[in-house]
Each structure stands twice: as structure tokens, then as C-alpha cells.
Design a protein around this motif. Structure first.
Motif, mmCIF file in Angstrom:
data_model
loop_
_atom_site.group_PDB
_atom_site.id
_atom_site.type_symbol
_atom_site.label_atom_id
_atom_site.label_comp_id
_atom_site.label_asym_id
_atom_site.label_seq_id
_atom_site.Cartn_x
_atom_site.Cartn_y
_atom_site.Cartn_z
ATOM 1 N N PHE A 85 0.844 -1.184 0.000
ATOM 2 C CA PHE A 85 0.000 0.000 0.000
ATOM 3 C C PHE A 85 0.881 1.236 0.000
ATOM 4 C CE2 PHE A 85 -2.822 3.228 1.700
ATOM 5 C CZ PHE A 85 -4.030 2.911 1.107
ATOM 6 N N GLU A 86 0.624 2.136 -0.949
ATOM 7 C CA GLU A 86 1.333 3.414 -1.013
ATOM 8 C C GLU A 86 0.516 4.436 -0.230
ATOM 9 O OE1 GLU A 86 3.280 5.208 -4.742
ATOM 10 O OE2 GLU A 86 1.336 6.224 -4.533
ATOM 11 N N ILE A 87 1.145 5.070 0.766
ATOM 12 C CA ILE A 87 0.420 6.028 1.601
ATOM 13 C C ILE A 87 1.149 7.368 1.589
ATOM 14 C CG2 ILE A 87 1.599 5.349 3.744
ATOM 15 C CD1 ILE A 87 -1.194 5.733 5.126
ATOM 16 N N THR A 88 0.373 8.433 1.522
ATOM 17 C CA THR A 88 0.916 9.786 1.582
ATOM 18 C C THR A 88 0.310 10.475 2.806
ATOM 19 O OG1 THR A 88 1.132 9.879 -0.821
ATOM 20 C CG2 THR A 88 1.174 11.979 0.361
ATOM 21 N N ILE A 89 1.171 10.899 3.711
ATOM 22 C CA ILE A 89 0.750 11.569 4.948
ATOM 23 C C ILE A 89 1.427 12.927 4.991
ATOM 24 C CG2 ILE A 89 0.702 11.447 7.472
ATOM 25 C CD1 ILE A 89 1.102 8.373 7.150
ATOM 26 N N GLY A 90 0.638 13.985 4.997
ATOM 27 C CA GLY A 90 1.209 15.326 5.043
ATOM 28 C C GLY A 90 2.164 15.606 3.903
ATOM 29 N N GLY A 91 1.887 15.047 2.721
ATOM 30 C CA GLY A 91 2.699 15.296 1.540
ATOM 31 C C GLY A 91 3.897 14.366 1.368
ATOM 32 N N VAL A 92 4.135 13.464 2.315
ATOM 33 C CA VAL A 92 5.259 12.528 2.238
ATOM 34 C C VAL A 92 4.718 11.141 1.896
ATOM 35 C CG1 VAL A 92 7.178 11.468 3.490
ATOM 36 C CG2 VAL A 92 6.579 13.872 3.916
ATOM 37 N N THR A 93 5.235 10.549 0.813
ATOM 38 C CA THR A 93 4.751 9.257 0.345
ATOM 39 C C THR A 93 5.710 8.150 0.749
ATOM 40 O OG1 THR A 93 3.653 10.312 -1.533
ATOM 41 C CG2 THR A 93 4.079 7.941 -1.710
ATOM 42 N N ASN A 94 5.134 7.049 1.243
ATOM 43 C CA ASN A 94 5.899 5.862 1.618
ATOM 44 C C ASN A 94 5.185 4.618 1.133
ATOM 45 O OD1 ASN A 94 8.248 6.636 3.495
ATOM 46 N ND2 ASN A 94 6.542 7.827 4.307
ATOM 47 N N MET A 95 5.960 3.558 0.913
ATOM 48 C CA MET A 95 5.398 2.267 0.543
ATOM 49 C C MET A 95 5.314 1.403 1.799
ATOM 50 S SD MET A 95 4.128 0.447 -1.870
ATOM 51 C CE MET A 95 4.663 1.333 -3.315
ATOM 52 N N MET A 96 4.116 0.895 2.069
ATOM 53 C CA MET A 96 3.913 0.008 3.210
ATOM 54 C C MET A 96 3.921 -1.439 2.731
ATOM 55 S SD MET A 96 0.957 2.046 5.343
ATOM 56 C CE MET A 96 1.128 1.005 6.803
ATOM 57 N N LYS A 97 4.530 -2.299 3.518
ATOM 58 C CA LYS A 97 4.558 -3.740 3.267
ATOM 59 C C LYS A 97 4.022 -4.424 4.520
ATOM 60 C CE LYS A 97 8.073 -3.490 -0.179
ATOM 61 N NZ LYS A 97 7.785 -4.036 -1.437
ATOM 62 N N PRO A 98 3.701 -5.712 4.456
ATOM 63 C CA PRO A 98 3.151 -6.380 5.640
ATOM 64 C C PRO A 98 4.001 -6.122 6.887
ATOM 65 C CG PRO A 98 2.995 -7.825 3.752
ATOM 66 C CD PRO A 98 3.797 -6.624 3.313
ATOM 67 N N GLY A 99 3.337 -5.726 7.952
ATOM 68 C CA GLY A 99 4.008 -5.383 9.205
ATOM 69 C C GLY A 99 4.265 -3.903 9.377
ATOM 70 N N SER A 100 4.127 -3.111 8.295
ATOM 71 C CA SER A 100 4.309 -1.658 8.403
ATOM 72 C C SER A 100 3.150 -1.047 9.171
ATOM 73 C CB SER A 100 4.368 -1.016 7.018
ATOM 74 O OG SER A 100 5.472 -1.444 6.279
#
Length: 120
Positions: free
Chosen positions: A60-75
Motif C-alpha cells: 500500500f502506497e500512503i501519503t501523509i502530510g505530503g510525504v509518500t511511503n510504501m507500506m509492506k506487511p508489518g508496516s
């Protein structure tokens, strides 16, 4: 108040296209177990609730407050109250969200949720 719940006995609801959830509500928190379709976008939105997102399965790609990160199981992502966020399920995902305080918009089938009113 009920103290023990089983996800498989809770009715699933489609909140927005590609996002199906089951909800449990305690006195102060809401728990949402999401199943998503691959490539399903999560529109940008914010809410008063503090949110903790635990990715159980998928990417899952998530953007929080303009910062994007890729989440993987356990994130786990911590989203502060009123912080703008959005995302996209890259693959089919299973996600556990915890909200404080209660998400009253998730307590009724008749109420529009914040996500249904969000825009990309």
C-alpha cells in the motif's frame, strides 16, 4: 457492552469503490478491518481522529502530510489528527485501522462517511 468479537461474524460494508470494511467500536475507539482491490485509490482527506494503520497483507502506497511511503506487511503508519492523507492499494491488501476517538460516521449504514465525501 460486548467484549469479545470475531471478524468473520461482522457484516462487511463497501465504503468507497475497492474498499470493503468490517467495524468494531469500543467506548472510545473504532477498529476497521479493510480488504482492498489492487490499484484502488484512497482519496485525499483528513479527520479529527488520530489513526494508526497496520498493513497486514499486500503493498500500500500512503501519503501523509505530503510525504509518500510504501507500506509492506508489518508496516504501521501513525496519522495525527487533522493530517491530510491519501493512498493507493498497489496489490490486494488487508489493513487494520484504529481510530481515536470513535468514528461515528462508521457506526451507521445510513450516514455518509468522510471518505465518501473526499476528493482525490
Amino acid at each position: 457492552m460486548q467484549n469479545i468479537f470475531e471478524w468473520e461474524r461482522i457484516e462487511e460494508r463497501t465504503i468507497i469503490p475497492g474498499y470493503r470494511a468490517k467495524f468494531i467500536h469500543s467506548a472510545n475507539m473504532t477498529f476497521a478491518l479493510w480488504d482492498t482491490d489492487a490499484n484502488a485509490p484512497l482519496p485525499g482527506h483528513s479527520h479529527e481522529h488520530e489513526q494508526v494503520t497496520h498493513l497486514l497483507e499486500g503493498e500500500f502506497e500512503i501519503t501523509i502530510g505530503g510525504v509518500t511511503n510504501m507500506m509492506k506487511p508489518g508496516s504501521i503508519a501513525v496519522i495525527p489528527s487533522h493530517m491530510h492523507h491519501s493512498g493507493k492499494a498497489i496489490t490486494p491488501c488487508r489493513i487494520l485501522d484504529v481510530f481515536y476517538p470513535l468514528r461515528k460516521d462508521y457506526m451507521s449504514h445510513l450516514t455518509h462517511t468522510l471518505l465518501q465525501n473526499a476528493h482525490s
